[in-house]
Design an enzyme around this catalytic site. Structure first.
Site, PDB file in Angstrom:
ATOM      1  N   HIS A  98       0.831  -1.212   0.000  1.00 55.79           N
ATOM      2  CA  HIS A  98       0.000   0.000   0.000  1.00 55.79           C
ATOM      3  C   HIS A  98       0.860   1.254   0.000  1.00 55.79           C
ATOM      4  O   HIS A  98       2.031   1.228   0.376  1.00 55.79           O
ATOM      5  CB  HIS A  98      -0.949   0.025   1.208  1.00 55.79           C
ATOM      6  N   HIS A 100       0.812   5.370   1.363  1.00 58.88           N
ATOM      7  CA  HIS A 100       0.198   6.377   2.236  1.00 58.88           C
ATOM      8  C   HIS A 100       0.258   7.737   1.549  1.00 58.88           C
ATOM      9  O   HIS A 100       1.298   8.099   0.981  1.00 58.88           O
ATOM     10  CB  HIS A 100       1.001   6.566   3.530  1.00 58.88           C
TER      11      HIS A 100
HETATM   12  P1  5GP Z   1       2.125   0.446   7.259  1.00 56.73           P
HETATM   13  O1  5GP Z   1       2.700   0.624   8.629  1.00 56.73           O
HETATM   14  O2  5GP Z   1       1.991  -1.033   6.971  1.00 56.73           O
HETATM   15  O3  5GP Z   1       2.837   1.196   6.192  1.00 56.73           O
HETATM   16  O4  5GP Z   1       0.686   1.084   7.310  1.00 56.73           O
HETATM   17  C1  5GP Z   1      -0.453   0.400   7.687  1.00 56.73           C
HETATM   18  C2  5GP Z   1      -1.510   1.444   7.980  1.00 56.73           C
HETATM   19  O5  5GP Z   1      -2.759   0.796   8.039  1.00 56.73           O
HETATM   20  C3  5GP Z   1      -1.318   2.168   9.327  1.00 56.73           C
HETATM   21  O6  5GP Z   1      -1.210   3.556   9.100  1.00 56.73           O
HETATM   22  C4  5GP Z   1      -2.567   1.798  10.127  1.00 56.73           C
HETATM   23  O7  5GP Z   1      -3.064   2.874  10.899  1.00 56.73           O
HETATM   24  C5  5GP Z   1      -3.549   1.406   9.031  1.00 56.73           C
HETATM   25  N1  5GP Z   1      -4.527   0.393   9.439  1.00 56.73           N
HETATM   26  C6  5GP Z   1      -4.315  -0.733  10.159  1.00 56.73           C
HETATM   27  N2  5GP Z   1      -5.462  -1.445  10.268  1.00 56.73           N
HETATM   28  C7  5GP Z   1      -6.410  -0.751   9.603  1.00 56.73           C
HETATM   29  C8  5GP Z   1      -7.812  -0.983   9.357  1.00 56.73           C
HETATM   30  O8  5GP Z   1      -8.394  -1.973   9.776  1.00 56.73           O
HETATM   31  N3  5GP Z   1      -8.459  -0.046   8.627  1.00 56.73           N
HETATM   32  C9  5GP Z   1      -7.833   1.063   8.135  1.00 56.73           C
HETATM   33  N4  5GP Z   1      -8.578   1.922   7.432  1.00 56.73           N
HETATM   34  N5  5GP Z   1      -6.522   1.307   8.341  1.00 56.73           N
HETATM   35  C10 5GP Z   1      -5.825   0.415   9.062  1.00 56.73           C
END
Ligand code: 5GP
Ligand code: ZN
Length: 142
Positions: A98, A100
């Site tokens: 993903h 951001h």
């Molecule tokens: P990463 O740390 O993997 O780059 O980002 C994962 C993101 O997913 C985090 O910013 C976290 O807040 C978000 N996140 C985790 N679980 C959920 C969820 O169930 N729904 C949504 N909308 N975001 C989530």
């Protein structure tokens, strides 16, 4: 193990969606680092950049352009961070590829992860405004 982003993509877990097509989904982060914190995912699961299909990565990047412009207009702020984390050592916490998009205001710490869960009512309202603005942006640039 179930993947929360696959569950969101399949519609079996809720999300405040801003955009959806056959390949992609964009929705608000549930723990926003800043108001308007958006995530873009390919619906097809891959853990990270090391295994994702390049066509999915390209589609995510392409969608980031109108979404960035809409965030700038609707949420504002002084800048916009585009982040993409791969593996735990780089800060990744959800292992489904993903991107951001995080609006930033001058002087605020450059956090990618928020601490508090967003308010569902506010997230729903914002997702609706962003979705409407995105439709208009895509029509204007089609
Ligand atoms: P990463 O740390 O993997 O780059 O980002 C994962 C993101 O997913 C985090 O910013 C976290 O807040 C978000 N996140 C985790 N679980 C959920 C969820 O169930 N729904 C949504 N909308 N975001 C989530
Ligand atoms: Zn997944």
């Amino acid at each position: 193990m179930t993947c929360i982003f696959c569950a969101i993509a399949e519609g079996s877990a809720p999300a405040h969606k801003v955009y959806e097509d056959e390949q992609l989904l964009a929705f608000l982060d549930l723990f926003p680092a800043h108001r308007g914190h958006l995530l873009i995912i390919p619906k097809r699961h891959s853990d990270d950049i090391f295994t994702a299909d390049p066509s999915d990565i390209a589609a995510v990047a392409r969608l980031s352009v109108p979404l960035a412009r809409v965030l700038d207009r609707v949420v504002g702020g002084d800048g916009l961070g585009v982040h993409q984390l791969n593996r735990a050592a780089a800060g990744q916490t959800v292992f489904h590829y993903h991107m951001h998009l995080i609006p930033q205001t001058e002087g605020r710490p450059l956090n990618i992860h928020g601490r508090a869960r967003g308010d569902d009512g506010e997230l729903a309202e914002l997702a609706q405004s962003l979705s409407r603005a995105l439709k208009a942006e895509m029509e204007a640039t089609a």
